[in-house]
Scaffold this motif. Structure first.
Motif, PDB file in Angstrom:
ATOM      1  N   VAL A 219      54.206  42.464  38.158  1.00  0.00           N
ATOM      2  CA  VAL A 219      54.121  41.069  38.579  1.00  0.00           C
ATOM      3  C   VAL A 219      52.656  40.662  38.474  1.00  0.00           C
ATOM      4  O   VAL A 219      51.764  41.473  38.748  1.00  0.00           O
ATOM      5  N   VAL A 220      52.388  39.412  38.086  1.00  0.00           N
ATOM      6  CA  VAL A 220      51.005  38.977  37.904  1.00  0.00           C
ATOM      7  C   VAL A 220      50.754  37.677  38.660  1.00  0.00           C
ATOM      8  O   VAL A 220      51.527  36.725  38.572  1.00  0.00           O
ATOM      9  N   ASP A 221      49.643  37.657  39.400  1.00  0.00           N
ATOM     10  CA  ASP A 221      49.166  36.443  40.064  1.00  0.00           C
ATOM     11  C   ASP A 221      47.669  36.364  39.796  1.00  0.00           C
ATOM     12  O   ASP A 221      46.868  37.034  40.459  1.00  0.00           O
ATOM     13  N   ALA A 222      47.294  35.579  38.786  1.00  0.00           N
ATOM     14  CA  ALA A 222      45.893  35.509  38.375  1.00  0.00           C
ATOM     15  C   ALA A 222      45.630  34.181  37.684  1.00  0.00           C
ATOM     16  O   ALA A 222      46.553  33.409  37.418  1.00  0.00           O
TER      17      ALA A 222
ATOM     18  N   LEU B 253      54.366  47.209  39.982  1.00  0.00           N
ATOM     19  CA  LEU B 253      52.926  47.023  40.145  1.00  0.00           C
ATOM     20  C   LEU B 253      52.616  45.537  40.249  1.00  0.00           C
ATOM     21  O   LEU B 253      53.025  44.747  39.394  1.00  0.00           O
ATOM     22  N   VAL B 254      51.887  45.152  41.296  1.00  0.00           N
ATOM     23  CA  VAL B 254      51.421  43.777  41.455  1.00  0.00           C
ATOM     24  C   VAL B 254      49.964  43.729  40.998  1.00  0.00           C
ATOM     25  O   VAL B 254      49.104  44.386  41.597  1.00  0.00           O
ATOM     26  N   ILE B 255      49.699  42.973  39.943  1.00  0.00           N
ATOM     27  CA  ILE B 255      48.342  42.823  39.419  1.00  0.00           C
ATOM     28  C   ILE B 255      47.861  41.448  39.841  1.00  0.00           C
ATOM     29  O   ILE B 255      48.423  40.434  39.425  1.00  0.00           O
ATOM     30  N   ALA B 256      46.819  41.402  40.677  1.00  0.00           N
ATOM     31  CA  ALA B 256      46.487  40.117  41.293  1.00  0.00           C
ATOM     32  C   ALA B 256      44.980  39.947  41.462  1.00  0.00           C
ATOM     33  O   ALA B 256      44.273  40.894  41.798  1.00  0.00           O
ATOM     34  N   GLY B 257      44.524  38.725  41.219  1.00  0.00           N
ATOM     35  CA  GLY B 257      43.158  38.362  41.551  1.00  0.00           C
ATOM     36  C   GLY B 257      42.183  38.428  40.399  1.00  0.00           C
ATOM     37  O   GLY B 257      42.540  38.646  39.240  1.00  0.00           O
ATOM     38  N   SER B 258      40.923  38.254  40.746  1.00  0.00           N
ATOM     39  CA  SER B 258      39.846  38.200  39.767  1.00  0.00           C
ATOM     40  C   SER B 258      39.413  39.605  39.361  1.00  0.00           C
ATOM     41  O   SER B 258      39.877  40.604  39.918  1.00  0.00           O
TER      42      SER B 258
END
Length: 300
Positions: free
Chosen positions: A156-159, A129-134
């Protein structure tokens, strides 16, 4: 299967104009409408790599219908939660300097949030699971932590700062801050690669398995507990930085899905992000492959 989660997607209305003057009538040379949001961008670039994914999140109203249509046209699978409120529309002005006007997002009800949680609980250890953004302003600030707690899958996290820091104890496979975000996390200036490496290693101590740091035109660093790669990128004309970081995440995931080595996956990640920066939209596979041979890695 890779799933991408965009809690606050958008229709990105991109306007190109030579000289934007505030308070006056301006005329655009060209405009584009894209399905926007960090997770959606990851799905789009994964599709360019030939890697399937399913886009999750919330969509509503006519902007949500446009997002659904755009992804269907790109043959990207979706499983969005339908909401009563309208998905936001963000404006990206391209006239000399880039200017972005991002809306806060729709109201998400407790029932709609519960439906998303049920989807996440069904993911397995075979999934990523890619968890990304606002997040929409109506959602609780600790929503990322709630999602990470539910995950039985890799993630994976991009925040931004607090959203990212809250999930480290759940051991994401990798996180992808850029240099500015890393400086905000530690409230200091990071002047050298060693400074960045030390900050990334601190995030690993807090639970991240790996840290990938975007450095813009200076390339990127990949930091694990045992090694650090520095990627140098070829020079070129930067056209659009929106989605570059998301493309980097997608490239790394594509490399992992193909069974590439860590170094080759990182090169593919950096080539993907660079190719997007050199085009008006997200990069195609052809554009990425043109950049890839020119990405140079060193161990530092």
């Amino acid at each position: 299967m890779i799933y991408t989660l965009t809690l606050n997607p958008s229709v990105d209305y991109v306007v190109f104009a030579d000289d934007i003057k505030l308070g006056e009538l301006n005329r655009s040379q060209k405009t584009f409408k894209f399905a926007g949001g960090k997770g959606i961008n990851v799905s789009r670039v994964l599709q360019a790599h030939g890697i399937p994914s399913t886009a999750l999140g919330f969509i509503g109203g006519f902007p949500g219908a446009l997002i659904q249509q755009k992804l269907e046209e790109s043959e990207i699978a979706t499983d969005f939660v339908a909401i009563q409120d309208d998905t936001r529309i963000n404006i990206k002005l391209k006239g000399g300097n880039e200017t972005e006007i991002n809306a806060p997002g729709p109201v998400i009800s407790q029932a709609e949030t519960a439906q998303l949680f049920k989807q996440i609980e069904q993911l397995t250890a075979e999934d990523t699971l890619v968890i990304a953004g606002s997040i929409p302003s109506s959602m609780q600030a600790d929503i990322y932590e709630d999602i990470a707690r539910l995950c039985k899958c890799q993630f994976v996290v991009d925040a931004e700062k607090d959203l990212l820091l809250s999930v480290l104890k759940y051991h994401p496979v990798f996180i992808k801050p850029n240099k500015t975000e890393l400086e905000e996390m530690f409230d200091c200036q990071l002047h050298t690669d060693d400074d960045i490496k030390a900050a990334a290693r601190e995030l690993i101590q807090q639970g991240a398995q790996n840290v990938m740091v975007s450095l813009g035109g200076e390339g990127a660093l990949f930091v694990s507990e045992s090694l650090v790669y520095k990627a140098q990128v070829p020079s070129g004309r930067v056209v659009n930085t929106v989605g570059s970081g998301d493309s980097t995440v997608a490239g790394m995931l594509a490399g992992r899905e193909r069974g590439l080595s860590l170094s080759d996956s990182f090169k593919l990640a950096v080539a993907s992000g660079t190719a997007t920066a050199f085009t008006e939209d997200l990069a195609t596979d052809e554009q990425i492959q043109q950049i890839l041979p020119n990405v140079q890695l060193t161990i530092i």
